[in-house]
Scaffold this motif. Structure first.
Motif, PDB file in Angstrom:
ATOM      1  N   ASP A 112     -72.911 -66.687  11.803  1.00 10.56           N
ATOM      2  CA  ASP A 112     -73.422 -65.691  12.746  1.00 10.56           C
ATOM      3  C   ASP A 112     -73.008 -66.029  14.178  1.00 10.56           C
ATOM      4  O   ASP A 112     -72.584 -65.165  14.939  1.00 10.56           O
ATOM      5  N   PHE A 113     -73.111 -67.313  14.537  1.00 11.04           N
ATOM      6  CA  PHE A 113     -72.729 -67.723  15.894  1.00 11.04           C
ATOM      7  C   PHE A 113     -71.237 -67.499  16.134  1.00 11.04           C
ATOM      8  O   PHE A 113     -70.829 -66.993  17.179  1.00 11.04           O
ATOM      9  N   HIS A 114     -70.418 -67.874  15.159  1.00 11.03           N
ATOM     10  CA  HIS A 114     -68.968 -67.726  15.316  1.00 11.03           C
ATOM     11  C   HIS A 114     -68.563 -66.258  15.487  1.00 11.03           C
ATOM     12  O   HIS A 114     -67.609 -65.953  16.204  1.00 11.03           O
ATOM     13  N   ALA A 115     -69.285 -65.369  14.842  1.00 13.01           N
ATOM     14  CA  ALA A 115     -68.967 -63.945  14.968  1.00 13.01           C
ATOM     15  C   ALA A 115     -69.143 -63.460  16.404  1.00 13.01           C
ATOM     16  O   ALA A 115     -68.421 -62.562  16.857  1.00 13.01           O
ATOM     17  N   VAL A 116     -70.083 -64.054  17.121  1.00 11.01           N
ATOM     18  CA  VAL A 116     -70.356 -63.638  18.506  1.00 11.01           C
ATOM     19  C   VAL A 116     -69.524 -64.450  19.496  1.00 11.01           C
ATOM     20  O   VAL A 116     -69.101 -63.935  20.536  1.00 11.01           O
ATOM     21  N   PHE A 117     -69.268 -65.730  19.199  1.00  9.67           N
ATOM     22  CA  PHE A 117     -68.521 -66.604  20.104  1.00  9.67           C
ATOM     23  C   PHE A 117     -67.318 -67.205  19.367  1.00  9.67           C
ATOM     24  O   PHE A 117     -67.253 -68.412  19.131  1.00  9.67           O
ATOM     25  N   PRO A 118     -66.342 -66.379  19.000  1.00 13.68           N
ATOM     26  CA  PRO A 118     -65.204 -66.878  18.206  1.00 13.68           C
ATOM     27  C   PRO A 118     -64.321 -67.871  18.952  1.00 13.68           C
ATOM     28  O   PRO A 118     -63.577 -68.628  18.323  1.00 13.68           O
ATOM     29  N   LYS A 119     -64.377 -67.879  20.282  1.00 12.09           N
ATOM     30  CA  LYS A 119     -63.527 -68.788  21.063  1.00 12.09           C
ATOM     31  C   LYS A 119     -64.171 -70.150  21.297  1.00 12.09           C
ATOM     32  O   LYS A 119     -63.517 -71.061  21.807  1.00 12.09           O
ATOM     33  N   VAL A 120     -65.434 -70.277  20.949  1.00 16.48           N
ATOM     34  CA  VAL A 120     -66.135 -71.551  21.144  1.00 16.48           C
ATOM     35  C   VAL A 120     -65.949 -72.413  19.895  1.00 16.48           C
ATOM     36  O   VAL A 120     -66.256 -71.989  18.784  1.00 16.48           O
ATOM     37  N   LYS A 121     -65.447 -73.630  20.101  1.00 13.29           N
ATOM     38  CA  LYS A 121     -65.280 -74.567  18.985  1.00 13.29           C
ATOM     39  C   LYS A 121     -66.601 -75.272  18.720  1.00 13.29           C
ATOM     40  O   LYS A 121     -67.143 -75.953  19.582  1.00 13.29           O
TER      41      LYS A 121
END
Length: 293
Positions: A112-121
């Motif tokens: 869920d987090f990656h879907a909103v912040f795809p550029k954050v590793k």
């Protein structure tokens, strides 16, 4: 006074040995000694004493160290804030998580987090020392058990979770819904080793009732614990939501009547740490996930 001098001074304080500190920094020992002397000349006080062959901090050195850590941290916070503004929500977020929760529990939260912040590793660190990782700035955020108050930390409650006895479907007790507290002493168990956070919580609970678990096998891997329970080697005691997340039809959960043990999960971060928008979002998503996920 330069920030590099303060950073190097912190390393000397950590090592309390000039040669080791110089090797760690990557400069020569004479150069490092010269930097420390320059600091002492500027401040007008000695920062270190030699006691025999040992290097020790003076009272002034201890005070200076406290302020150096704050200044270096404030500078890093500033860099983080500028980087976030410059990079449009890029960067890295380091999260400390208990091993069993990382293996079985939080994958939907990460997706869920990656879907909103795809550029954050996202870097997930599996550890039983999450609290120390956060305090030592090795992790930005930690998902951890509730502990004693610490003014260095911001602690946000996530949830309270009931521990249950977990057995194989082939176990003699597999058809039971409840057991009494005293019955726990009579079952052979497979547990995490002593010293592990979840094990300590359960052991402390049992000691309150005057007994210890009959543990016949210990392993530091949650996967291994569950595999051994499925093989009917023994039962184990784990949080019910964790077992539920495993979705293992071969397991049976038996509730402990009257006064079961609980664990209280929190999300923690250092009070003096700059939180990016992505870090704040991860915290909020964690709160929502553990309360409603």
């Amino acid at each position: 006074m330069e920030i590099r001098q303060m950073e190097n001074f912190i390393v000397v304080c950590e090592e309390l040995h000039f040669t080791r500190a110089a090797d760690k920094i990557g400069i020569s020992q004479p150069t490092l000694s010269q930097q420390i002397r320059a600091l002492e000349d500027e401040l007008g006080v000695p920062l270190f004493d030699r006691v025999g062959k040992k290097t020790v901090l003076t009272q002034a050195g201890a005070l200076f160290l406290e302020h150096c850590i704050q200044m270096v941290r404030h500078l890093q916070n500033t860099k983080d804030a500028m980087a976030e503004l410059r990079n449009d929500q890029r960067g890295e977020l380091v999260i400390g998580v208990l091993p069993s929760d990382l293996d079985y529990r939080i994958t939907p939260l990460l997706v869920d987090f990656h879907a909103v912040f795809p550029k954050v590793k996202l870097k997930l660190v599996s550890s039983v020392y999450v609290l120390n990782q956060v305090l030592e700035n090795e992790a930005d955020i930690g998902i951890w058990l509730a502990s004693v108050p610490d003014e260095r930390l911001i602690r946000i409650p996530l949830c309270s979770e009931e521990y249950v006895l977990v057995v194989s479907g082939n176990h003699d007790w597999a058809d039971r819904d409840y057991i009494g507290i005293e019955e726990l002493r009579h079952i052979e168990t497979v547990m995490f080793p002593e010293g592990f956070t979840g094990r300590e919580l359960v052991d402390s609970y049992c000691r309150k009732y005057g007994f210890t678990l009959n543990t016949i096998m210990e392993t530091s891997s949650a996967t291994s614990v569950i595999s051994l329970v499925k093989a009917n080697i023994g039962g184990t005691v784990m949080p019910y939501p964790l077992i539920e997340a495993m979705n293992e039809p071969a397991l049976r959960c038996i509730r402990i009547k009257d006064d079961p043990p609980y664990r209280n999960l929190e999300i923690i971060h250092r009070a003096d740490r700059f939180l990016t928008q992505s870090a704040k979002a991860f915290i909020q998503k964690s709160i929502d996930y553990f309360n409603h996920g």
